[in-house]
Enzyme design. Structure first.
Site, PDB file in Angstrom:
ATOM      1  N   LYS A 193       0.187  -1.207   0.252  1.00 25.14           N
ATOM      2  CA  LYS A 193      -0.154  -0.143  -0.113  1.00 25.14           C
ATOM      3  C   LYS A 193       0.708   1.225  -0.192  1.00 25.14           C
ATOM      4  CE  LYS A 193      -1.693   2.457   3.007  1.00 25.14           C
ATOM      5  NZ  LYS A 193      -1.925   4.091   1.789  1.00 25.14           N
ATOM      6  N   GLU A 269      10.089   0.795  10.877  1.00 24.57           N
ATOM      7  CA  GLU A 269      10.586   2.212  10.743  1.00 24.57           C
ATOM      8  C   GLU A 269      10.316   2.853  10.845  1.00 24.57           C
ATOM      9  OE1 GLU A 269      13.053   4.427   8.986  1.00 24.57           O
ATOM     10  OE2 GLU A 269      12.685   3.778   7.467  1.00 24.57           O
ATOM     11  N   CYS A 303      13.662  10.498   6.590  1.00 27.72           N
ATOM     12  CA  CYS A 303      13.939   9.865   8.302  1.00 27.72           C
ATOM     13  C   CYS A 303      14.815   9.960   8.866  1.00 27.72           C
ATOM     14  CB  CYS A 303      13.024   8.358   9.134  1.00 27.72           C
ATOM     15  SG  CYS A 303      13.351   7.146   7.213  1.00 27.72           S
ATOM     16  N   GLU A 404       9.957  16.037  15.045  1.00 27.69           N
ATOM     17  CA  GLU A 404       9.834  15.375  13.993  1.00 27.69           C
ATOM     18  C   GLU A 404       9.579  16.985  13.005  1.00 27.69           C
ATOM     19  OE1 GLU A 404       8.852  11.661  11.979  1.00 27.69           O
ATOM     20  OE2 GLU A 404      11.413  11.524  11.195  1.00 27.69           O
TER      21      GLU A 404
HETATM   22  P1  ADP Z   1       2.599  11.241   6.521  1.00 28.66           P
HETATM   23  O1  ADP Z   1       1.621  11.523   8.427  1.00 28.66           O
HETATM   24  O2  ADP Z   1       3.883  11.803   7.105  1.00 28.66           O
HETATM   25  O3  ADP Z   1       2.577  10.605   5.830  1.00 28.66           O
HETATM   26  P2  ADP Z   1       1.948   8.294   7.905  1.00 28.66           P
HETATM   27  O4  ADP Z   1       2.798   6.995   9.377  1.00 28.66           O
HETATM   28  O5  ADP Z   1       1.101   8.915   8.112  1.00 28.66           O
HETATM   29  O6  ADP Z   1       2.801   9.578   7.542  1.00 28.66           O
HETATM   30  O7  ADP Z   1       1.608   7.530   6.725  1.00 28.66           O
HETATM   31  C1  ADP Z   1       2.527   6.461   5.841  1.00 28.66           C
HETATM   32  C2  ADP Z   1       1.624   4.805   5.487  1.00 28.66           C
HETATM   33  O8  ADP Z   1       0.957   4.607   6.469  1.00 28.66           O
HETATM   34  C3  ADP Z   1       0.634   6.288   4.482  1.00 28.66           C
HETATM   35  O9  ADP Z   1       0.959   4.916   3.021  1.00 28.66           O
HETATM   36  C4  ADP Z   1      -0.500   5.871   4.805  1.00 28.66           C
HETATM   37  O10 ADP Z   1      -1.724   5.870   4.264  1.00 28.66           O
HETATM   38  C5  ADP Z   1      -0.228   4.838   6.085  1.00 28.66           C
HETATM   39  N1  ADP Z   1      -1.473   4.662   7.373  1.00 28.66           N
HETATM   40  C6  ADP Z   1      -1.734   5.920   7.904  1.00 28.66           C
HETATM   41  N2  ADP Z   1      -2.242   5.626   9.273  1.00 28.66           N
HETATM   42  C7  ADP Z   1      -2.911   4.161   9.405  1.00 28.66           C
HETATM   43  C8  ADP Z   1      -3.108   3.578  10.001  1.00 28.66           C
HETATM   44  N3  ADP Z   1      -4.226   4.233  10.737  1.00 28.66           N
HETATM   45  N4  ADP Z   1      -3.170   2.477  10.274  1.00 28.66           N
HETATM   46  C9  ADP Z   1      -2.259   1.707   8.573  1.00 28.66           C
HETATM   47  N5  ADP Z   1      -1.600   2.513   7.577  1.00 28.66           N
HETATM   48  C10 ADP Z   1      -1.693   3.859   7.914  1.00 28.66           C
END
Ligand code: ADP
Ligand code: MG
Length: 501
Positions: A193, A269, A303, A404
């Protein structure tokens, strides 16, 4: 219309003009079960690049079923390891053939300079697949001398099974490679994804993987949002392992979801606030450049960005001023322009977050030594651009030092001596990377051992290599990717007892 721009490859034009992008499930390109799509935009001007299928729970169920079938019924699992190697090597060859297209797509979708995308994102991805193409034929168990007479015992290292892989938007293609290559080498099947901000390169990668001969269902791509598709993957009972790169906040949610469902294996990570430490005895000319590159590379959306710059008192002003000047000199512009050094941030959300931290820093008493705010050039006003920014006279307990920012903003903190900087550098919840600049050999090794971080760079900063383990201490993550450790993440060890009597 972006697709009328002169310097795009025909393949990029065709890819973007080809109607809404679909999901890859079981070797077929399909619409989302709901029929929904979402837009992905060009961060340099906010224009829509493409519409993309929006996967949700039902699509997750379909993709997991396809990956399960591919895992249990072969032919991926029944192929010889040499045949799996060949497929993975072929994937690298095809990425190389389409390198310009990948670089342009990445630059359009993420905003990053196309020259850097071509060299590092695409080049690094090719190297990464080639490295892991060598592993299938080398994954071994052991024979073990147990203490029971007339017993033959050995271990088998077997693929963990169906893997969900959720990746961020900062290096879309390379993050996909970091996840997929070791999983495929181990014989797993995958559901990838990509981040909702940058779904495009993963879709082209999916297409090329099929072309390379990867059997249907071995790699599935679900574009969609984290809270829906991502969360459904994390909670799914038929997913054996989840690998995630992204924020610490979401990493915690993923662990919780694994704990509440089937205890799927989890590797994470996560974020960082890496100390980059310049001692007065360093080669200052080299250290100054390393300090600037350590934060401004990829617009600081990295990161391991060296976002907490510690500089010894005696050289503090010189180094801080150099980094500020270096930032001021960088060419800010659209990623597709070959001379751009700083592209836009990925999204409006990141723009708000990063400029918010610039204000917080000033409220906390830090001083803007360079940059600050957004570029005044009106040609850039529709994009999510910020100026490379240096916040000086900072302390390690400020929010701009502890949180961050994920943008081209560096917090510069003075220190007195070795003990002082080790204490300050470790006084943080993160532990991903660290840099040390010194010409004193004992000091370099002593500090490298003392800093709680997964990677330490001495007189260099920020490099990664497919052969060298990468991951975080503390809240920067769980597990190590790359190298043999990457194979360990995607395999289970089985102990077999044989009674010889
Ligand atoms: P940012 O806030 O910098 O966008 P995220 O950690 O939210 O970083 O996003 C990294 C990845 O995690 C993306 O692919 C996002 O769609 C996914 N993601 C965000 N929220 C969730 C969740 N609750 N469960 C699983 N995946 C998630
Ligand atoms: Mg988020």
């Amino acid at each position: 219309m972006v697709t009328t721009e002169a310097n795009l490859t025909q393949e990029v034009r065709d890819f973007l003009n080809d109607g809404p992008k679909k999901l890859l499930i079981g070797g077929q390109w399909v619409e989302a079960a709901s029929g929904k799509t979402f837009e992905t935009v060009d961060p340099s001007n906010g224009d829509v690049l493409a519409r993309v299928a929006e996967a949700d729970k039902e699509d997750v169920n379909r993709a997991v079923a396809a990956a399960r079938k591919a895992f249990e019924d072969g032919p991926w699992s029944t192929m010889t390891s040499a045949e799996r190697s060949q497929v993975i090597w072929k994937i690298a060859d095809l990425i190389e053939e389409h390198a310009d297209t990948f670089a342009q797509l990445e630059s359009l979708d993420n905003g990053k300079p196309v020259v850097v995308a071509r060299r590092d994102d695409v080049g690094g991805t090719i190297d990464y697949f080639r490295y892991y193409a060598g592993w299938p034929t080398k994954i071994e168990g052991h024979t073990v001398p147990v203490g029971v007479p007339q017993t033959f015992a050995y271990t088998l290292r077997q693929p963990v099974g169906v893997c969900a892989q959720i990746i961020p938007w900062n290096y879309p293609l390379m993050m996909a490679a970091w996840k997929l290559a070791p999983a495929l080498a181990a014989g797993c099947t995958c559901i990838l994804k990509p981040a909702e901000q940058t779904p495009l390169s993963a879709l082209l990668l999916g297409q090329l993987m099929l072309e390379a001969g990867l059997p249907a269902g071995v790699m599935n791509v679900l574009t969609g949002y984290g809270e829906t598709a991502g969360a459904a993957l994390a909670a799914h009972m038929q997913v054996d392992k989840i690998a995630f790169t992204g924020s610490t906040e979401v990493g915690k949610l993923i662990m919780q979801a694994a704990g509440k469902s089937n205890l799927k294996k989890v590797s994470l990570e996560l974020g960082g606030k890496s100390p980059n430490i310049v001692f007065a005895d360093a080669d200052i000319e080299v250290a100054k450049e390393g300090a600037a590159a350590g934060i401004f590379y990829n617009m600081g959306q990295d990161c391991t960005a060296g976002s907490r710059l510690f500089v010894q008192d005696r050289v503090y002003d010189e180094v801080a001023q150099y980094v500020a000047d270096a930032g001021n000199k960088m060419k800010v512009g659209r990623g597709l322009n070959e001379d751009t050094e700083i592209g836009p941030l990925v999204s409006e959300e990141q723009l708000q977050k990063v400029t918010g931290y610039m204000s917080i820093g000033q409220q906390e008493g830090a001083v803007v030594l360079g940059g600050g705010g957004r570029p005044s050039d009106s040609a850039l006003s529709r994009g999510f651009f910020v100026n490379p920014t240096v916040l000086g006279q900072a302390r390690n307990d400020m929010r701009i030092a502890q949180e961050e920012i994920f943008g081209p903003v560096v917090t510069v903190i003075p220190f007195k001596d070795v003990d002082d900087v080790i204490r300050q550098a470790n006084d943080i919840s993160y532990g991903l990377g660290a840099g040390i600049w010194t010409n004193n050999l004992q000091r370099a090794h002593r500090v490298a051992a003392a800093i709680k971080a997964g990677t330490v760079w001495v007189n260099t900063y920020g490099g990664t290599d497919p052969a060298l383990p990468f991951g975080g201490f503390k809240q920067s993550g769980i597990g190590r990717e790359m190298g043999y450790e990457g194979i360990e993440l995607y395999t289970e060890v089985k102990s077999v007892w044989v009674n010889l009597e």
